[in-house]
Design a protein around this motif. Structure first.
Motif, PDB file in Angstrom:
ATOM      1  N   LEU A 287       0.832  -1.205   0.000  1.00 45.36           N
ATOM      2  CA  LEU A 287       0.000   0.000   0.000  1.00 45.36           C
ATOM      3  C   LEU A 287       0.866   1.255   0.000  1.00 45.36           C
ATOM      4  O   LEU A 287       0.582   2.214  -0.723  1.00 45.36           O
ATOM      5  N   VAL A 288       1.925   1.246   0.781  1.00 41.58           N
ATOM      6  CA  VAL A 288       2.842   2.399   0.837  1.00 41.58           C
ATOM      7  C   VAL A 288       3.435   2.675  -0.539  1.00 41.58           C
ATOM      8  O   VAL A 288       3.510   3.825  -0.989  1.00 41.58           O
ATOM      9  N   ILE A 289       3.859   1.632  -1.220  1.00 42.24           N
ATOM     10  CA  ILE A 289       4.434   1.804  -2.566  1.00 42.24           C
ATOM     11  C   ILE A 289       3.392   2.374  -3.520  1.00 42.24           C
ATOM     12  O   ILE A 289       3.671   3.330  -4.261  1.00 42.24           O
ATOM     13  N   ALA A 290       2.189   1.825  -3.494  1.00 45.60           N
ATOM     14  CA  ALA A 290       1.138   2.316  -4.391  1.00 45.60           C
ATOM     15  C   ALA A 290       0.819   3.781  -4.123  1.00 45.60           C
ATOM     16  O   ALA A 290       0.729   4.588  -5.050  1.00 45.60           O
ATOM     17  N   VAL A 291       0.679   4.136  -2.856  1.00 46.07           N
ATOM     18  CA  VAL A 291       0.364   5.522  -2.505  1.00 46.07           C
ATOM     19  C   VAL A 291       1.494   6.454  -2.929  1.00 46.07           C
ATOM     20  O   VAL A 291       1.247   7.547  -3.464  1.00 46.07           O
TER      21      VAL A 291
END
Length: 126
Positions: A111-115
């Motif tokens: 999720l961190v990477i996507a955001v």
């Protein structure tokens, strides 16, 4: 009269996104490792998640520009679907000895990477 809008170049935004994702993923790994003492810590070693973070930002960037070129209005649908698909291998780790805390930590890293990619590249969509 028009005013010129200065935007930060894409490589600079992606660089900041990569550093931010690496720092946050490092913090997630530390927290998950502390909460899951005695677990197998699958994917929580810096030698594993830092290269994966770089790869995730690179693939996310490539995917973003590919979708943006073909169907820019699809990005709000494609991004969450692709994120959910990246969680499937994480969930499969439950059958290989990883704990729920470990798996949720890995999912949070995705999720961190996507955001970070979305925040870095959102200005490229008009």
């Amino acid at each position: 009269m028009t005013t010129a809008v200065r935007t930060t170049p894409i490589p600079a935004r992606l660089g900041v996104a990569l550093v931010a994702a690496a720092v946050v993923n490092s913090l997630i790994a530390l927290v998950v490792s502390a909460l899951d003492a005695g677990g197998i810590a699958m994917g929580l070693q810096p030698a594993v998640f830092l290269p994966a973070t770089v790869l995730g930002v690179a693939l996310g960037t490539g995917g973003w520009f590919a979708v943006r070129r073909v169907a820019p209005r699809a990005l709000p649908v494609v991004v969450p679907v692709v994120l959910a698909l990246t969680w499937i291998p994480d969930l499969l780790l439950l059958g290989q000895g990883a704990t729920l805390v470990n798996v949720v930590g890995l999912m949070a890293m995705h999720l961190v990477i996507a955001v970070s990619v979305v925040l870095a590249l959102r200005p490229t969509v008009r």
